[in-house]
Design an enzyme around this catalytic site. Structure first.
Site, PDB file in Angstrom:
ATOM      1  N   ASP A 134       0.829  -1.204   0.000  1.00  0.00           N
ATOM      2  CA  ASP A 134       0.000   0.000   0.000  1.00  0.00           C
ATOM      3  C   ASP A 134       0.870   1.264   0.000  1.00  0.00           C
ATOM      4  OD1 ASP A 134      -2.835   0.943   0.460  1.00  0.00           O
ATOM      5  OD2 ASP A 134      -1.903   1.884   2.194  1.00  0.00           O
ATOM      6  N   GLU A 156       1.613  -0.532  -4.971  1.00  0.00           N
ATOM      7  CA  GLU A 156       0.740   0.591  -5.327  1.00  0.00           C
ATOM      8  C   GLU A 156       1.659   1.800  -5.397  1.00  0.00           C
ATOM      9  OE1 GLU A 156      -3.241   3.007  -3.811  1.00  0.00           O
ATOM     10  OE2 GLU A 156      -1.689   2.480  -2.388  1.00  0.00           O
TER      11      GLU A 156
END
Ligand code: GLC
Length: 543
Positions: A220, A279
């Site tokens: 993330d 990401e």
């Protein structure tokens, strides 16, 4: 699928050099996939009960967004225990069983790891608050006194969810004047990655899940871990990690690459090799640096995710991604949807037009060179839901006025609205955590499974054909794509070896290049021509 076939599928792909380069992964947002206990929130038991559906699509694996213990301020992206399971979703025994079941079905399992920030209820943050200014405990996070006085944050950084990226540690105290940094909500304090103890902690987290047999991790906000030394003011007050316009002072610092080199060594130390997908919401040239040979295996192609129905834009981005692949080696990792983005059927125009385009884009996506990630419900061409104002729970909505709930509404399994359209699997069903809109049943999985013309059935056909073409060598892990547009809005991606993807993005039917059309997103009334908003896979004699 038989157990023997599933095992054969896993083994075969282990033999391929880089199985992940051509993998198709299905993103499961556990809250909204299937609700095993009827409390209105999806869970691991629901997912286990419906895992066969995912395997029947023909994907290679699943990526599960966070289910670890969390106060759920940001639907699980505020983690208070990185190595546990939130009781909302089940137990660790449920997870272990799910993992074994997935492997038995030939599906790999990727989890989300959230290393940029934790929850303000994480024990380390609680200890840091209690320990007070200047302590070792506070050194795990970014606690600073403001040079501008107790009433003004230390710098001008804005959080992604709106408002300052700083909150006071003890708002009412006259002695504790520290502020702490949170790129997202105040409930998500940022770890201080310049403190080696933070890196050590996360290496243990990685090993915990890899030792269990988890096949990969989605990282993330992977580019944001390190902030510029000294936390200087940003040149403007734009949010600090604002997608492709990310401010170079507050993310994408050189030091972050060393973290992924260490993580890659850890991942490579396992058999089979574990996979890292980032990401990394940066322009292709910067994002490509995260997939150099000794860093992550994949990083989502966000420049592609953000495109509209624009052939020139697609061709330009496609060619740019191909140059990045040639420079750094890793194949692009395509996605059109995820839990943060407006559903493609709505983004591409809404209604029937949007659904037709979403279907065409999806078929195109599955034909492109590289890996692809599908968001649950994308295979149904679900539209974005306009969630009623009083039902919205996204912290980004509350703080910043952008709402991501519309892509997260629980899936419609049945046309019949009973049991939340079959989302809830117990004898009784509480209201779903986000309301399903009227007409949700018209997209139901149950109906699409029976309809050969449905988007879901198109995905099944496309994935079976993709697998066959890969096995036959018509498609290869290392194919590049050469993108071009032709008059009338025809977009082409030529993978060499005689395989092309075509999308008609204009207003009239367009003539296709020579070759055999082997699959289209919608019926093709005239041979050799492609109607607007349709896509085709074309095979021809190799160049
Ligand atoms: C990522 C997640 C998003 C979350 C944010 C903060 O962008 O995809 O859902 O809100 O990180 O963790």
């Amino acid at each position: 699928m038989s157990a023997a076939l599933a095992q054969q599928r896993l083994q075969q792909s282990h033999l391929q050099q880089n199985w992940w380069d051509s993998a198709v992964i299905y993103q499961v947002y556990p809250r909204s996939f299937a609700d095993g206990n009827g409390d209105g929130v999806g869970d691991l038991a629901g997912l286990a009960a419906r895992l066969g559906y995912i395997a029947s699509l023909g994907v290679d694996g699943i990526w599960l967004t966070p289910f670890q213990p969390s106060p759920q301020v940001d639907q699980g992206y505020d983690v208070s225990d990185y190595c546990g399971v939130d009781p909302l979703f089940g137990t660790m025994a449920d997870f272990d069983q799910l993992l074994a079941q997935a492997h038995g079905l030939g599906l790999r399992v990727f989890l989300d790891v959230v290393p940029n920030h934790c929850s303000s209820e994480h024990p380390s943050f609680i200890q840091a608050l209690a320990a007070g200014p200047g302590t070792v405990e506070r050194g795990m996070f970014h606690f600073v006194e403001s040079p501008h006085g107790a009433g003004t944050p230390p710098n001008n950084w804005q959080s992604v969810f709106g408002g300052p990226a700083w909150s006071r540690a003890a708002p009412d105290s006259d002695t504790d004047l520290d502020w702490y940094l949170h790129l997202f909500s105040p409930g998500q304090p940022d770890w201080n990655w310049r403190n080696p103890a933070v890196g050590g902690y996360f290496e243990d987290v990685l090993c915990f899940w890899f030792n269990k047999g988890v096949d990969g991790l989605r990282i993330d906000v992977a580019h944001a871990l390190f902030k510029a030394e000294g936390l200087p003011n940003a040149p403007n007050s734009a949010p600090v990690v604002d997608g492709l316009r990310s401010n170079p002072l507050v993310s994408d610092q050189e030091e972050v690459h060393e973290v992924y080199r260490r993580w890659r060594t850890i991942a490579d130390g396992y058999q089979p090799q574990r996979v890292l997908v980032g990401e990394v919401n940066l322009d292709p040239d910067r994002a490509g640096r995260y997939t150099r040979a000794d860093e992550m295996h994949q990083a989502f192609a966000f420049s592609f995710v953000n495109l509209g129905w624009d052939p020139q834009g697609w061709a330009a981005v496609g060619n740019e991604l191909e140059s990045v692949r040639q420079l750094h080696g890793a194949a692009p990792t395509w996605a059109l949807e995820n839990h943060d983005l407006v559903r493609s059927a709505t983004r591409f125009g809404g209604g029937e037009l949007g659904a037709a385009r979403a279907r065409a884009a999806l078929l195109a996506l599955l034909g492109l060179p590289g890996a692809a990630y599908l968001h649950q419900g994308q295979e149904l061409a679900l539209p974005e839901v306009d969630v009623p104002l009083d039902a919205r729970v996204d912290p980004m909505w509350a703080r910043g006025g952008v709402c991501r709930d519309g892509a997260r509404v629980p899936l419609p399994w049945t046309a019949d609205p009973a049991f939340n359209h079959g989302f809830s699997l117990a004898d009784t069903a509480a209201q779903p955590w986000l309301p399903q809109p009227t007409g949700w049943g018209s997209h139901a999985i149950e109906q699409q499974l029976k309809d050969p013309g449905s988007t879901q059935q198109l995905v099944v056909r496309a994935l079976a054909l993709r697998r066959r073409l890969l096995a036959e060598g018509v498609l290869a892990d290392d194919d590049g794509g050469r993108w071009r547009t032709e008059t009338g809005g025809l977009l082409l991606c030529d993978r060499g070896r005689g395989f092309l993807v075509a999308i008609a993005m204009g207003t009239d039917a367009v003539r296709l290049p020579e070759g055999t059309v082997i699959l289209t997103a919608a019926p093709q009334p005239t041979a050799g021509w492609l109607e607007p908003n349709n896509a085709a896979w074309i095979q021809r004699t190799a160049d």
